[in-house]
Design a protein around this motif. Structure first.
Motif, PDB file in Angstrom:
ATOM      1  N   TYR A  43       0.832  -1.201   0.000  1.00  0.00           N
ATOM      2  CA  TYR A  43       0.000   0.000   0.000  1.00  0.00           C
ATOM      3  C   TYR A  43       0.865   1.248   0.000  1.00  0.00           C
ATOM      4  N   GLY A  44       0.223   2.371  -0.338  1.00  0.00           N
ATOM      5  CA  GLY A  44       0.904   3.653  -0.316  1.00  0.00           C
ATOM      6  C   GLY A  44       0.134   4.662   0.500  1.00  0.00           C
ATOM      7  N   SER A  45      -0.739   5.429  -0.153  1.00  0.00           N
ATOM      8  CA  SER A  45      -1.453   6.507   0.537  1.00  0.00           C
ATOM      9  C   SER A  45      -2.780   6.064   1.139  1.00  0.00           C
ATOM     10  N   LYS A  46      -3.151   4.808   0.963  1.00  0.00           N
ATOM     11  CA  LYS A  46      -4.365   4.234   1.574  1.00  0.00           C
ATOM     12  C   LYS A  46      -5.645   4.887   1.067  1.00  0.00           C
ATOM     13  N   THR A  58       0.777  -9.950   6.329  1.00  0.00           N
ATOM     14  CA  THR A  58       1.936  -9.087   6.105  1.00  0.00           C
ATOM     15  C   THR A  58       1.561  -7.936   5.177  1.00  0.00           C
ATOM     16  N   LEU A  59       2.010  -6.732   5.515  1.00  0.00           N
ATOM     17  CA  LEU A  59       1.792  -5.550   4.692  1.00  0.00           C
ATOM     18  C   LEU A  59       3.131  -4.902   4.363  1.00  0.00           C
ATOM     19  N   ILE A  60       3.200  -4.353   3.148  1.00  0.00           N
ATOM     20  CA  ILE A  60       4.406  -3.656   2.714  1.00  0.00           C
ATOM     21  C   ILE A  60       4.036  -2.224   2.366  1.00  0.00           C
ATOM     22  N   ASN A  61       4.670  -1.281   3.053  1.00  0.00           N
ATOM     23  CA  ASN A  61       4.451   0.140   2.797  1.00  0.00           C
ATOM     24  C   ASN A  61       5.463   0.596   1.748  1.00  0.00           C
ATOM     25  N   GLY A 113      -0.168   2.131  -7.330  1.00  0.00           N
ATOM     26  CA  GLY A 113      -1.591   1.953  -7.066  1.00  0.00           C
ATOM     27  C   GLY A 113      -2.453   2.492  -8.179  1.00  0.00           C
ATOM     28  N   ALA A 114      -2.043   3.633  -8.753  1.00  0.00           N
ATOM     29  CA  ALA A 114      -2.802   4.230  -9.858  1.00  0.00           C
ATOM     30  C   ALA A 114      -2.837   3.302 -11.065  1.00  0.00           C
ATOM     31  N   LEU A 115      -1.695   2.692 -11.387  1.00  0.00           N
ATOM     32  CA  LEU A 115      -1.644   1.767 -12.519  1.00  0.00           C
ATOM     33  C   LEU A 115      -2.482   0.526 -12.251  1.00  0.00           C
ATOM     34  N   ALA A 116      -2.298  -0.067 -11.100  1.00  0.00           N
ATOM     35  CA  ALA A 116      -2.932  -1.352 -10.792  1.00  0.00           C
ATOM     36  C   ALA A 116      -4.440  -1.277 -10.789  1.00  0.00           C
ATOM     37  N   THR A 117      -5.000  -0.101 -10.462  1.00  0.00           N
ATOM     38  CA  THR A 117      -6.452   0.033 -10.350  1.00  0.00           C
ATOM     39  C   THR A 117      -7.099   0.709 -11.551  1.00  0.00           C
ATOM     40  N   GLY A 118      -6.303   1.058 -12.578  1.00  0.00           N
ATOM     41  CA  GLY A 118      -6.877   1.646 -13.786  1.00  0.00           C
ATOM     42  C   GLY A 118      -7.236   3.106 -13.653  1.00  0.00           C
ATOM     43  N   THR A 119      -6.453   3.865 -12.911  1.00  0.00           N
ATOM     44  CA  THR A 119      -6.716   5.286 -12.702  1.00  0.00           C
ATOM     45  C   THR A 119      -6.495   6.067 -14.002  1.00  0.00           C
TER      46      THR A 119
END
Length: 433
Positions: A43-46, A58-61, A113-119
């Motif tokens: 995750y990044g900016s949540k 497990t989470l990776i920031n 995150g923008a790429l992965a979700t189709g922003t």
């Protein structure tokens, strides 16, 4: 005994416990964290409204995995780490006199995150369509380089982070340009009638649709020479208070949602009747620099040719006092070019996107508009934005995405132990974890 911690999304609507976390700054750290985890999300900016970023042990920031790796001035390409926020990426691109032609209206999300979700923005492709190569960290921690001509590229561009994690990303940029923008209200009858003409004759088009008012606020832009003079008029100073006024009015409507009908008319007359004129490059003119965490968002896309019929049905539905779906304004209408990305909501079709917002995230579960908008869009073959709120699952999604089952097969082959799935993603793909 493992210590449990709590991950909380930006609007506090999504909360998950976790036991292990990593803050990564290098590709080696990122790959090792994935390799040594049984279940992991990053995750990044949540700021996603969907439950996509956490819910694993497990989470990776990745917010500090944010460096610019390379700038190729000859080809106008930039390579960056996936955790870079759009504001930092775009400011660097802007300093080079470059642009990405289809910017979203928010700049505080990470590129990965923008790429992965189709922003996306408007009048161009998804941001992912400008990716020419990437380094993907797979479930076993190995790195796979994927280039534009690779058979995997169309699957990876929009992949919800379930095929692997973006490590570094190379984007194709273009020469920056200046827009002359005019913003003004138009009746629904007028702007819908002229939609094709507006798109043909302008380089930028965005419409803030105002439910329950019969109006849209139309933003049209044309490219002009950078030094061309424009007599700017940004309207009355009080226009900057629109969000505060909206929040206040919508708080008053919580106990009687039907009063939103009248609140929208008040907001229209106060904040959407002024004509504005200004100029700026794409980043300056169109990107929102901040967004309140009190929002909850949904967004759907539909074939351009189906949009007029859909809008007519949506208008008739929500303007009936028999319904419970009184919608906060505005609903953001934008236009995205067809592409070949398997899970893109613009896959093989020119699309119209429409965002639906609740100004009160805490009561989003009872916000009937989300349900009504989703039902109507599904009726017209609409596809959801992966990073925003929707209820559709595998049975519906398989009808909407021609490559859905191919993607599911590929996902299973690349992540046979379902390392990258949380419960939400597992429900989308009909998997058990």
């Amino acid at each position: 005994m493992k210590k449990e911690n709590t991950w909380i999304s930006w609007n506090e609507n999504v909360k998950h416990s976790f036991t292990n976390s990593y803050d990564v700054t290098t590709e080696e750290e990122f790959a090792d964290a994935i390799k040594n985890s049984d279940s992991v999300r990053f995750y990044g900016s949540k700021q996603s409204s969907s439950d996509i970023a956490a819910g694993t042990d497990t989470l990776i920031n990745i917010k500090n995995y944010n460096q610019i790796i390379d700038i190729d001035k000859a080809s106008k390409k930039i390579t960056v780490q996936s955790g870079i926020e759009l504001k930092d990426l775009l400011e660097k691109i802007e300093s080079l006199d470059w642009c990405i032609p289809c910017l979203p209206d928010i700049n505080t999300i990470t590129l990965g995150g923008a790429l992965a979700t189709g922003t996306h923005g408007t009048n161009g492709g998804l941001i992912s369509s400008y990716m020419t190569s990437c380094r993907l960290i797979k479930a076993d921690g190995t790195i796979q380089v994927i280039n534009e001509d690779d058979m995997l590229m169309d699957a990876v561009r929009v992949s919800l982070g379930v095929l692997g994690a973006f490590s570094t990303i190379t984007l194709q940029c273009e020469e920056s340009y200046t827009l002359h923008l005019i913003e003004e209200p138009e009746s629904d009858a007028l702007w819908t009638k002229n939609l094709s003409s507006y798109l043909s004759n302008h380089d930028f088009l965005r419409i803030l649709w105002l439910p329950h008012t019969g109006m849209g606020y139309v933003i049209k832009g044309k490219k002009i020479p950078k030094d061309q003079h424009v007599e700017e008029d940004l309207g009355p100073a009080y226009l900057k208070n629109r969000r505060k006024a909206s929040k206040f009015l919508y708080q008053l409507t919580k106990t009687a949602p039907w009063t939103i009908y009248f609140a929208n008319k008040i907001l229209y007359k106060r904040f959407f009747k002024s004509r504005k004129e200004h100029k700026g490059n794409l980043y300056q003119a169109t990107v929102t620099k901040s967004r309140g965490s009190t929002l909850e968002l949904a967004e759907w896309t539909v074939d351009f040719d189906k949009f007029p019929s859909l809008l007519k049905e949506l208008s008739e539905t929500i303007n009936s006092f028999k319904n419970k779906s009184f919608i906060h304004i505005p609903m953001d209408v934008r236009f995205v070019d067809s592409d070949d990305s398997w899970l893109s909501n613009a896959y093989k079709r020119k699309t119209v996107t429409m965002g639906c917002v609740s100004r009160d995230a805490s009561s989003a579960d009872s916000y009937e508009a989300f349900k009504t908008v989703e039902n109507i869009f599904l009726k017209y073959g609409g596809r959801p934005h992966w990073g925003k709120r929707f209820a559709a699952k595998d049975p519906e999604l398989t009808k909407l995405y021609p490559k859905w089952n191919d993607f599911k097969d590929l996902r299973k082959s690349m992540d046979p132990t379902n390392k990258f799935l949380n419960k939400y993603l597992a429900s989308i793909f009909s998997e058990k974890i």
